[in-house]
Design a protein around this motif. Structure first.
Motif, short mmCIF file in Angstrom:
data_model
loop_
_atom_site.label_atom_id
_atom_site.label_comp_id
_atom_site.label_asym_id
_atom_site.label_seq_id
_atom_site.Cartn_x
_atom_site.Cartn_y
_atom_site.Cartn_z
N ILE A 1 51.33 31.67 9.59
CA ILE A 1 50.80 31.36 8.27
C ILE A 1 50.41 29.88 8.23
O ILE A 1 50.86 29.09 9.05
CB ILE A 1 51.83 31.61 7.13
N THR A 2 49.58 29.56 7.27
CA THR A 2 49.22 28.15 7.07
C THR A 2 50.24 27.54 6.11
O THR A 2 50.61 28.16 5.11
CB THR A 2 47.80 28.04 6.48
N ILE A 3 50.70 26.33 6.48
CA ILE A 3 51.66 25.62 5.62
C ILE A 3 50.97 24.43 4.97
O ILE A 3 51.07 24.21 3.76
CB ILE A 3 52.88 25.16 6.45
N VAL B 1 37.96 22.32 4.25
CA VAL B 1 39.40 22.10 4.07
C VAL B 1 40.01 23.49 3.96
O VAL B 1 39.70 24.24 3.03
CB VAL B 1 39.69 21.30 2.78
N ASP B 2 40.88 23.82 4.92
CA ASP B 2 41.53 25.13 4.88
C ASP B 2 42.90 24.98 4.24
O ASP B 2 43.69 24.13 4.64
CB ASP B 2 41.66 25.69 6.31
N VAL B 3 43.16 25.80 3.24
CA VAL B 3 44.40 25.64 2.47
C VAL B 3 45.35 26.80 2.73
O VAL B 3 44.93 27.88 3.14
CB VAL B 3 44.09 25.54 0.95
N PRO B 4 46.64 26.58 2.49
CA PRO B 4 47.60 27.67 2.65
C PRO B 4 47.55 28.62 1.46
O PRO B 4 47.35 28.19 0.32
CB PRO B 4 48.95 26.96 2.73
N THR C 1 42.60 25.58 12.58
CA THR C 1 43.14 24.54 11.70
C THR C 1 44.65 24.65 11.50
O THR C 1 45.24 23.79 10.88
CB THR C 1 42.45 24.60 10.32
N ASP C 2 45.26 25.70 12.01
CA ASP C 2 46.72 25.78 11.98
C ASP C 2 47.26 25.03 13.19
O ASP C 2 47.26 25.56 14.31
CB ASP C 2 47.19 27.24 12.02
N ARG C 3 47.67 23.77 12.97
CA ARG C 3 48.06 22.92 14.10
C ARG C 3 49.56 22.83 14.28
O ARG C 3 50.06 22.59 15.35
CB ARG C 3 47.52 21.50 13.91
N LYS D 1 41.85 33.38 5.73
CA LYS D 1 41.13 32.11 5.52
C LYS D 1 41.00 31.34 6.84
O LYS D 1 39.90 30.93 7.23
CB LYS D 1 41.87 31.23 4.48
N THR D 2 42.14 31.15 7.49
CA THR D 2 42.14 30.35 8.72
C THR D 2 41.34 31.05 9.82
O THR D 2 40.58 30.40 10.55
CB THR D 2 43.60 30.09 9.16
N SER D 3 41.47 32.35 9.91
CA SER D 3 40.70 33.10 10.93
C SER D 3 39.21 32.95 10.68
O SER D 3 38.42 32.81 11.61
CB SER D 3 41.05 34.60 10.87
MG LIG Z 1 45.66 30.10 6.87
#
Ligand SMILES: [Mg+2]
Ligand SMILES: Nc1nc2c(ncn2[C@@H]2O[C@H](COP(=O)(O)OP(=O)(O)OP(=O)(O)O)[C@@H](O)[C@H]2O)c(=O)[nH]1
Length: 633
Positions: free
Chosen positions: A39-41, A59-62, A28-30, A16-18
């Motif tokens: 990973i996204t938290i 909106v990028d979600v974990p 968006t992984d800050r 997703k984030t990629s």
């Molecule tokens: Mg992610």
């Protein structure tokens, strides 16, 4: 200029984030922890600006199962979902859970990105595509576009962006007439500016300098500045990702889940009625008093569910529920919510909020079911009428109805006017409304009370307004005032000072009663400054009783007899004569003592002292030691 908010969804590590980075250039992984663990938290935000002015905010979600609560805070306000499924893994548990959440939140449209296409053979992609179609068949994503992509090779990215923009252009514009609400998903401080909150503005518009409140904290503030996707703006509208700089608010007092809205517009609640559906694949039935996690807007609160018409809700069933919340929520009817079981923490169902100020009902009362059905399916006017019906004799303030319905102030005003015109409700004043039935009941009760009062007290002119109001079920002050005013305008009721009577009521005396009343009147007049006691006067007329006798009280009520002290009454005309004499005396002699008073009126001390005190109390005279002088003389 159109704004559309897209949310990602899908299992952990599916890309997703990629993908968001490949589309927007923004990572968006800050958080350092996100970078370290890969990973996204928490939620991430990015945007795309199309040449024609369309802005797509993402909106990028974990995907991690432990962070579904963060995902829930992010997808509340989205217009469309980009469901991300890795081609090499296919459908996984959070693919299903995120899909279920989007369905429960009634997200209307979306697309599927089949990521990591570079890792699999083309015919494998076809297999996954079949699998995915089967999963989506019964959902809002049935037949939605599916685009295989790879961020490694760039394959499919252009097509995906085109499909996304096409879907975004089809998202209908949002109403801005409703009360603006910004469920907060982030809070931070910006050096030199102070506290900033962000969220997706779900309704209405926010303008710089608006007076707002942070709910349910009750923190009142002002919009000091607004930003939408990185630009400073004067106004933000429904559907936009919005950053609000709040004046004079400590960062520490606000958290995710709070809601920014105009001051006084919303009411936090610990009780909410709602439609309730349990997912088909929920692991077990939902029972009354089960403890669940209640997610609405960006909020999560623990709650106990009370089922309305059954002891257990089976997977796949739909009914109604009353939620007892362990902390206040801020919601409006029509808001969708999601419930997750306490343990294991998985999404099990959701529904639509119907009422945030539910009336008391006997448990499992059939009337409750009918009431909820009306709130769910009735027209806005029917819903407003239903709320007023349950408000009963007290009626309801327009501000309470505003906080309890989603229509916005202007629409609500129009609905109330319409109902008044139709005769279903009564406007107590511009701000207070009463259901017609409650009004009619109160009217009938008040008239009935007046009738029986007159029947029981034929010699009393009327009942005190306050006593009547308290007997009429302690009617709400404004409502009662309005009722009396309209009864008076119709000529049905008369009020005199604080006495209320039926217009048709008059005191009718029998010849015997008339004889006594006339006798008392004459005797007291004749006795002048040395009147008899009430007992003596009544006894002389052959009546046993004291000053509480109804015929004696009749003269008191008519102010023919005036009480000087305790049981000492003077005739009103006699008092006037005495006063004239006293004033004339004082004009000449300037002062008077008890002895002079006795001589002036030819009375004993027994009458002289109370009379002097009476004229003091009437502010005719002023006491100076044992003597009196004219007041202001
Ligand atoms: Mg992610
Ligand atoms: N080969 C290949 N690897 C990819 C592709 N997209 C993502 N990846 C890799 O997959 C891993 C996970 O990607 P992320 O974008 O972090 O996945 P995610 O869905 O955001 O993960 P969470 O947010 O934790 O749920 C990373 O190592 C990426 O480099 C792709 O198209 N091809």
């Amino acid at each position: 200029m159109k704004h559309v908010v897209v949310g990602t969804a899908g299992h952990i590590d599916h890309g997703k984030t990629s993908l968001v980075k490949a589309l927007t250039g923004t990572d968006t992984d800050r958080l350092p922890e996100e970078k370290a663990r890969g990973i996204t938290i928490d939620l991430g935000f990015a945007f795309l600006e199309e040449p024609d002015g369309l802005t797509i905010e993402i909106v990028d979600v974990p995907g991690h199962e432990r962070f579904v609560k963060n995902m829930l805070a992010g997808v509340g306000g989205i217009d469309l979902v980009m469901l991300v499924i890795a081609a090499d893994e296919g459908v996984m548990p959070q693919t299903r859970e995120h899909l279920a959440i989007c369905s429960l939140l009634r997200i209307k449209t979306g697309l599927i990105a089949l990521t990591k296409a570079d890792l699999v053979e083309p015919d494998w992609i076809e297999l996954v595509r079949d699998d995915v179609s089967r999963l989506l068949e019964p959902t809002f994503l049935a037949g939605a576009p599916l685009v295989p992509v790879s961020v490694k090779t760039g394959a499919g990215l252009q097509e995906l962006r085109g499909v996304l923009a096409g879907l975004a252009r089809g998202v209908p514009a949002k109403s801005t007439e409703r009360t603006p609400r910004l469920p907060i998903d982030r809070v931070f401080t910006v050096r030199g500016f102070g506290t900033v909150v962000t969220g997706t503005l779900t309704d209405g518009t926010l303008v710089v300098d608006d007076r707002v409140e942070v709910y349910p904290r009750g923190v009142v503030s002002k919009v000091r500045g607004l930003q939408t996707h990185g630009h400073t703006v004067e106004k933000a509208s429904a559907g936009q990702r919005t950053a609000v700089n709040l004046q004079g608010v400590e960062r520490a007092v606000i958290e995710r889940g709070d809601v920014v809205a105009p001051s006084g517009a919303l009411v936090p609640t610990l009780l909410a009625d709602a439609t309730l559906e349990l997912l088909k694949d929920a692991p077990r039935p939902l029972k009354t008093r089960d403890r669940v996690r209640f997610h609405v807007g960006t909020q999560e609160v623990m709650a106990r569910v009370l089922l309305v018409d059954r002891a257990e809700l089976e997977p796949g069933q739909v009914s109604y529920g009353r939620f007892r919340l362990e902390g206040p929520i801020v919601a409006l009817p029509g808001d969708r919510f999601v419930i997750r079981s306490y343990s294991p923490i998985i999404t099990i169902g959701g529904g639509t909020v119907l009422d945030i100020a539910p009336p008391r009902f006997k448990r499992k009362a059939p009337a409750l079911l009918a009431h909820l059905l009306l709130l769910e399916q009735g027209s806005p006017a029917e819903v407003v009428e239903e709320h007023l019906k349950h408000a009963g004799a007290a009626g309801a303030h327009a501000a309470d109805l505003r906080a309890r319905t989603p229509y916005g102030p202007e629409r609500l005003r129009a609905l109330l006017d319409e109902l008044v015109k139709a005769g279903s409700i009564v406007a107590v004043d511009r701000e207070w409304y009463l259901h017609r039935e409650a009004n009619d009941r109160l009217r009938a009760e008040t008239l009935g009370l007046l009738e029986s009062f007159h029947a029981e007290n034929p010699l009393r002119a009327g009942i005190s307004r306050e006593e009547l109001r308290s007997r009429a079920g302690n009617a709400q002050e404004r409502v009662f005032g309005q009722l009396l005013a309209s009864l008076e305008a119709e000529g049905v009721v008369r009020t005199d000072k604080d006495q209320v009577r039926l217009g048709s009521h008059s005191i009718r005396l029998s010849p015997e009663q008339q004889r006594v009343v006339s006798g008392l009147d004459a005797d007291f007049l004749q006795a002048g400054a040395a009147p008899p006691s009430p007992e003596e006067a009544l006894a002389k007329l052959g009546v046993k009783g004291n000053e509480r006798h109804e015929l004696f009280q009749l003269l008191v009520a008519e102010r023919r007899l005036v009480r000087a002290k305790e049981s000492l009454y003077f005739h009103a005309d006699a008092l006037q004569t005495i006063q004239d004499k006293l004033v004339a005396y004082l004009r000449e002699k300037k002062e008077i003592g008890p002895g002079d008073m006795k001589d002036l009126l030819g009375i004993t001390r027994k009458y002289a002292i109370p009379l002097m005190e009476y004229f003091d109390s009437q502010r005719v005279t002023v006491r100076q030691g044992e003597r009196r002088v004219l007041r202001g003389g």
